[in-house]
Write an enzyme that holds these catalytic residues in place. Sequence first.
Site, PDB file in Angstrom:
ATOM      1  CD1 TRP A 105     -73.103 -61.333  69.754  1.00  0.00           C
ATOM      2  CD2 TRP A 105     -71.203 -60.846  68.674  1.00  0.00           C
ATOM      3  NE1 TRP A 105     -73.281 -60.116  69.138  1.00  0.00           N
ATOM      4  CE2 TRP A 105     -72.134 -59.786  68.470  1.00  0.00           C
ATOM      5  CE3 TRP A 105     -69.946 -60.747  68.091  1.00  0.00           C
ATOM      6  CZ2 TRP A 105     -71.818 -58.666  67.701  1.00  0.00           C
ATOM      7  CZ3 TRP A 105     -69.646 -59.635  67.314  1.00  0.00           C
ATOM      8  CH2 TRP A 105     -70.588 -58.602  67.139  1.00  0.00           C
ATOM      9  CG  HIS A 106     -67.064 -62.836  66.743  1.00  0.00           C
ATOM     10  ND1 HIS A 106     -66.924 -62.716  68.101  1.00  0.00           N
ATOM     11  CD2 HIS A 106     -66.521 -61.703  66.207  1.00  0.00           C
ATOM     12  CE1 HIS A 106     -66.314 -61.577  68.390  1.00  0.00           C
ATOM     13  NE2 HIS A 106     -66.062 -60.943  67.264  1.00  0.00           N
ATOM     14  N   GLY A 107     -70.105 -66.014  65.321  1.00  0.00           N
ATOM     15  CA  GLY A 107     -70.642 -66.880  64.281  1.00  0.00           C
ATOM     16  C   GLY A 107     -70.945 -68.260  64.786  1.00  0.00           C
TER      17      GLY A 107
END
Lengths: 463, 383
Positions: free
Chosen positions: A326-328
């Site tokens: 989700w972060h990247g």
Amino acid sequence: MLFNSLTFLFGFLPPTYFIFWRLKTKTQRYIWLTLTGYVFYSFWDYRFCALMLFSTAVSYLAGRGLLRWDTDQRRRRLCLVVPIVIDLLVLGFFKYTNFALSTANSIWALLDVPWRAPLLPIVLPIGISFYTFHTISYIIDSYRRTIIPTRNFFEFSCYVSLFSQLVAGPIVRFRQIEEDLEKIDRTHRTSTLDLGWSFLAMGMMEKVLIADTIAAVIDPALKNYQQLSTAGVWLCMLGYTYQLYFDFSGYSTMAVGLGYLFGIRIPQNFNSPYKAINPSDFWRRWHISLSSCLRDYLYIPLGGNRGAPWMVYRNLLVTMVIGGLWHGANWTFLMWGAYHGLLLALYRATSGFWDRLPAWLTQAATFLLVVVGWVLFRAETVEMAWWLLQAMFSWRSGAAPAGSYGLVVVLPIAALLAHRLPNVFELRHNWGPAAVMAIGVLFGLCLLVMYGSGESPFLYFQF
Amino acid sequence: MHLEPSWRLGFALPLLIILTFFTDVTLRFVPADRLASGGWSAARRFRQADGSLQPNKRYVNERTYGELAFLGNLPALRQYRRQAFTTDAFGYRNAPGLAQERPIDAILVGSSMSTGLGNSDEHTLSAQLSALAGRPVYNASLITELHSLARIRQVAQRLEMRRGLVIFEYMERFDLPEAQDTGRPHICFRVLRLAGGTGLDGVCSWLRGTIDVSPLRLLAERAYKTLQRDVVFPNVHASNVVQRRLRNAETMAFFPQDLEKFYQSRAEERAVEYLAWLAAELQIDNLDLLVVLVPHKYTVYHPLLQEPDPPRPEAIPYLYRVETGLLAAGVPAVNVSDPLIKQAASDLERGEYVYWRDDGHWNPRGIALVASEIRRTWDELSR
């Protein structure tokens, strides 16, 4: 436009605030907050306002569908699945397409296949990860009947586009601010005015005076990380540990303060995570809005703590890997998520032993494990992460970060704030004249730094 | 605890923001020349619709220093000097009465070298050439625009030039044609012209200069830069500049783009074609073109580095090929590369230079040399 920018403080916040409190009805205030949210967003890239509007409309209609087909299970399921799929497809396209393509290309290269897929010129819309979670949580909560979907489009659009949480969270669930939205026309302007400014000032100081000061030293050093010594790498990663915390916590604190200025209570997102005594405790304190969403919408539906131990470990690992992604769209984020999944699983397996250790030891060990994890989070490539980890745990000579005196002053202050002192939510915010003056001086210093150093984006904007 | 309103954060912090805002706004009405990085910045603040500088501007600073030392935040490199920067009624860097002199024999256009950045009024190329040749040379150079046929014609018309010379200073760093004259003023001018014609241009110049430049920001940036000297904070500006040690152990600063250009292989045809076209166009107005080919600083000092950098990839450097092409096309050209390189080499041991060490531009010594080369060619053309 950033909260820690002069454009925001001089040009956006004053008219937004004054006009909001001049408006009298709920719908007027919803419309105003929606409009200002889109104006705020358009400073980044006006083209993606349409995308956010699309996502808002889809989720709103899903909510109306769930209201209408209260007993029709098949249609309810459609109202759940279709908008979530649409939201995830949009998020997936913008965020993960090139990651998938470059991963596929790496695999073709390994298999000696000459063909390469061209990467697409996709621009990642800012905040998409956040507002997508807002809309998905709304749909799921509506389906589960945890909330009653709203009939008022502007109430919903105001929730999605509320500028204080729009681009970097916290991920606020509709039910968390539903009550405040419902009574938005009855809130008194001054009831949370001082509290709002207190949070805003604290968050600004965390970001500008602590996080950005640390960044000024370690960012240039990490650009040429291969010249760093072991001590230099440790200094940089320790610095990054505090930079990330104060940057993100500062943003969330400012978001809470801004919410208070408009009579909306945004929930706490950080609860002194570096005081955590085990990995599980860490995730109850760090990015609380995300970890609770992952718990409620992923971990528990997967089975949560139920079932055989291996199933629980699996659930933890899957949840954290997805949380990492989700972060990247990068293998380093995936590895970071997997690392924390592994830590959670290991802790679960050894908690009987771990929990009997002295608190200072478990706190130190947890902190060390988190610092190691941030190496994966900060590194731009797997190679960089591996190099940094090797340098941290096997001696190498090299350089220290240039201009380290600033770090020497700020790091102990950051450590004291993070490990020992109460966090912003634990304070009473009932300041006397001396404290108000001190806060005013520090806030003034923030303004001067903003003038002098230019705009400094929040780290979580990239997610 | 019940606090007086003035002691509450909900009053104090908004008040602080308002006070800061008004301080910022108020300071914008105070002359900010002292905060400018040089005469050019000061004169550019209230520039006109066509890009020319603030008219009738007089800037004097006894302690300016070079732009490379400024860009790179390198106080140790600074060479303090006096600088006077004067503009005339048209917004070009000339002595106030020059535009009224008749006849004007030549117009000088070109890059920041011709504009005279880093140098005082009396040392600019146009001033030194005028003094040397005994003929008035009008400086119509603006950094922001290398050339513009329309501008040259406009200036020639203003100066009532029925015939004369256009001296086109072409610096190696740039590619031609570059900085095309778009003919479109800033949107502010266009909007106000809808309301009041060109009569409101001055208002727009003032508005734009007042909005764009914040003395409070300039002050804060300078204060912050003093912390960024690799003691408290790293000097992140250092990468804006390349520093090399010369054979006499002194440090010389360069623009990174000059090194990039030095190592590029470039074709000269486009530049030759463009300049030949420009010469033909100017002929229509009875103006002759003389192209001055100017090397950038790295070209001049590359042979004098203590630790040699790699040689350039081209067997014949770009400017020499442009010169050959121009002469073959019948366009007069003077290439000042050789004279500058030779002079730089012979001056080095005495600790003298033809460029400022802390700036990308030539110094009065270098300008004098170029002026004498131009004058020689001008005299030949005049025969």
